[in-house]
Scaffold this active site. Structure first.
Site, short mmCIF file in Angstrom:
data_model
loop_
_atom_site.label_atom_id
_atom_site.label_comp_id
_atom_site.label_asym_id
_atom_site.label_seq_id
_atom_site.Cartn_x
_atom_site.Cartn_y
_atom_site.Cartn_z
N LYS A 125 44.55 30.18 12.30
CA LYS A 125 44.40 28.76 12.02
C LYS A 125 45.12 27.95 13.09
CE LYS A 125 43.43 24.99 9.80
NZ LYS A 125 42.05 24.47 9.85
N SER A 167 26.86 20.58 35.62
CA SER A 167 27.23 21.03 34.30
C SER A 167 26.38 20.33 33.23
CB SER A 167 28.71 20.82 34.08
OG SER A 167 29.20 21.69 33.11
#
Length: 336
Positions: free
Chosen positions: A176, A124
């Protein structure tokens, strides 16, 4: 008369103590000066002032490491560094951390010949960092790949329902702070995260395609989150050669004209006095002994919190931290 005798004994004891500490202080200063002179002259140990190959250790979870980046920048300006070995043993970490370190290493590679060596695991974001070099070496059974990006989030809504707790919020907009831990993620919130992950994934795969000179479609085939052995990675073009640090050094000498048999010095972003034998070892030993005496359970406590919990946002990581420490998405399995 007895009081005068006692006072005299006390004064003598105090004088002896003062004499001892004066002598001890003088000895410490003298040894420190001798060590510093030896360091400057390159005597009694390896000195960064002499020509050498610099080793950069990339170990454990990768984060946005300002000290490491500053060290890399310093290395690029150090004339005595004739070549660089990236020694990687990491399952990955934060995507932005890998990106920042990769960028600093690419600038270094413009000035110094660089080779990457993947040890136990370089997956990764760990593999992302390896891409900064012009040649990648790994053991036959090293673990690499895991090209992808991950955004994980949890949800404790059912637990809160069970214990009778509710959490309310007033938001400026529906998306949000979404998703949150206290209510199921809405389809709109999941779509936002998918766009974020896909955008990062496209950047990561484009980087692999550029650095490994591969077709983008071929990279996408390999970037399914899978890990590969060093042998499989070599067969698929993700690395260049099977071997360890000796093979990496041989490449620097044969292909980049780095002088043979130069000493290898590990640069450290944590301890800049690592190559001053007395001063460094004495200070470290004293500090570690003092800290362990004050907080005897500190080392045991380190294992109570998973390193994965400190990663925020997008991550590129293959989750095998124990393998790294002991050796050391679907679209993706986290930012490598």
């Amino acid at each position: 008369m007895t009081l005068d005798a006692d006072a005299l004994v006390d004064r003598r004891r105090l004088r002896r103590k003062l004499t001892f500490w004066r002598v001890a202080a003088f000895a410490i200063v003298a040894i420190a000066l001798i060590s510093a002179i030896g360091y400057a002259a390159g005597v009694g140990g390896l000195s960064k002032r002499a020509a050498h190959v610099a080793r950069i250790d990339i170990n454990g979870v990768i984060l946005d490491d300002r000290d490491l980046i500053e060290m890399i920048e310093e290395m690029s300006e150090t004339e005595s560094v004739r070549g660089v070995v990236l020694s990687i043993n990491s399952p990955g970490g934060s995507t932005t951390g890998g990106e920042a370190i990769y960028g600093a290493l690419r600038k270094l590679a413009d000035k110094k010949p660089m080779v990457a060596e993947i040890r136990t695991v370089g997956a990764s974001a760990g593999y992302m960092i390896a891409l900064a070099s012009d040649h990648i070496v790994a053991r036959y059974n090293s673990i690499t790949g895991s090209i992808g990006v991950l955004f994980q989030y949890g949800n404790v809504a059912r637990l809160l329902d069970t214990i009778g707790v509710s959490i309310d919020a007033v938001k400026s907009a529906p998306l949000k702070a979404e998703p949150n831990y206290y209510s199921p993620a809405s389809p709109e919130a999941v779509a936002v995260l998918e766009n974020l992950v896909n955008d990062s994934f496209e950047w990561f795969t484009a980087l692999v395609a550029e650095r490994r000179n591969m077709e983008p479609n071929r990279v996408k085939e390999l970037a399914n989150g899978a890990i590969y052995s060093g042998h499989a990675a070599r067969e698929n073009g993700l690395i260049d050669e099977i071997g360890g640090e000796d093979v990496a050094i041989a490449w620097l000498e044969d292909k980049r004209d780095v002088p043979k048999d130069l000493p290898i010095i590990t640069w450290s972003a944590v301890d800049e006095t690592a190559d001053i034998p007395f001063a460094s070892s004495a200070a470290r030993a004293f500090g570690e002994g003092f800290a362990s005496g004050l907080i005897p359970g500190l080392d045991d406590a380190k294992g109570l919190i998973s390193r994965g919990l400190v990663l925020d946002g997008l991550v590129s990581v293959w989750q095998a931290p124990v393998a790294v420490e002991n050796g050391s998405s679907n679209r993706g399995d986290g930012n490598d």
